[in-house]
Design a protein around this motif. Structure first.
Motif, PDB file in Angstrom:
ATOM      1  N   ALA A 172      41.844 -43.388 150.360  1.00 54.97           N
ATOM      2  CA  ALA A 172      42.908 -44.251 150.898  1.00 54.97           C
ATOM      3  C   ALA A 172      43.915 -44.589 149.803  1.00 54.97           C
ATOM      4  N   ARG A 173      43.436 -44.859 148.601  1.00 58.04           N
ATOM      5  CA  ARG A 173      44.320 -45.163 147.471  1.00 58.04           C
ATOM      6  C   ARG A 173      45.242 -43.974 147.195  1.00 58.04           C
ATOM      7  N   GLU A 174      44.686 -42.774 147.175  1.00 59.42           N
ATOM      8  CA  GLU A 174      45.470 -41.550 146.927  1.00 59.42           C
ATOM      9  C   GLU A 174      46.496 -41.325 148.036  1.00 59.42           C
ATOM     10  N   GLN A 175      46.057 -41.453 149.282  1.00 60.05           N
ATOM     11  CA  GLN A 175      46.946 -41.214 150.413  1.00 60.05           C
ATOM     12  C   GLN A 175      48.060 -42.258 150.464  1.00 60.05           C
ATOM     13  N   ALA A 176      47.737 -43.499 150.200  1.00 62.47           N
ATOM     14  CA  ALA A 176      48.744 -44.562 150.220  1.00 62.47           C
ATOM     15  C   ALA A 176      49.803 -44.302 149.156  1.00 62.47           C
ATOM     16  N   ARG A 177      49.388 -43.892 147.979  1.00 63.42           N
ATOM     17  CA  ARG A 177      50.346 -43.602 146.912  1.00 63.42           C
ATOM     18  C   ARG A 177      51.265 -42.437 147.323  1.00 63.42           C
ATOM     19  N   GLU A 178      50.701 -41.418 147.950  1.00 63.70           N
ATOM     20  CA  GLU A 178      51.500 -40.283 148.416  1.00 63.70           C
ATOM     21  C   GLU A 178      52.524 -40.726 149.470  1.00 63.70           C
ATOM     22  N   ILE A 179      52.125 -41.622 150.353  1.00 66.98           N
ATOM     23  CA  ILE A 179      53.038 -42.140 151.380  1.00 66.98           C
ATOM     24  C   ILE A 179      54.184 -42.907 150.728  1.00 66.98           C
TER      25      ILE A 179
END
Length: 89
Positions: free
Chosen positions: A76-83
């Protein structure tokens, strides 16, 4: 190009993992805008973006990203940063 903020906190709630980038208390108004749905869901289906507007400003910034709980906190941390990179770059 805007500097992408660091993740401040990651909290698992009922249905989502709440990845916070900026303190919501800094903002006069918080929204979950419809226009952010496409970039968010292109990275993580079912995710939501919350944005904040400072008093006296017309600019909106991403305050946090909500990722579905089943993804797990690290992902979730990785995906949120990508968003946030997609929206703010």
């Amino acid at each position: 190009m805007a500097e992408i903020p660091d993740v401040e906190t990651v909290e698992t709630e009922d249905e989502y993992i709440h990845v916070r980038f900026r303190d919501p208390d800094r903002y006069d108004e918080i929204r979950t805008p419809d226009w952010a749905k496409e970039p968010a869901e292109s990275v993580s289906e079912g995710s939501e973006v919350r944005t904040g507007k400072k008093e006296g400003s017309d600019d909106w910034e991403v305050t946090s990203v909500l990722i579905e709980k089943h993804v797990g906190e690290e992902k979730a941390r990785e995906q949120a940063r990508e968003i946030v990179e997609k929206i703010e770059s």
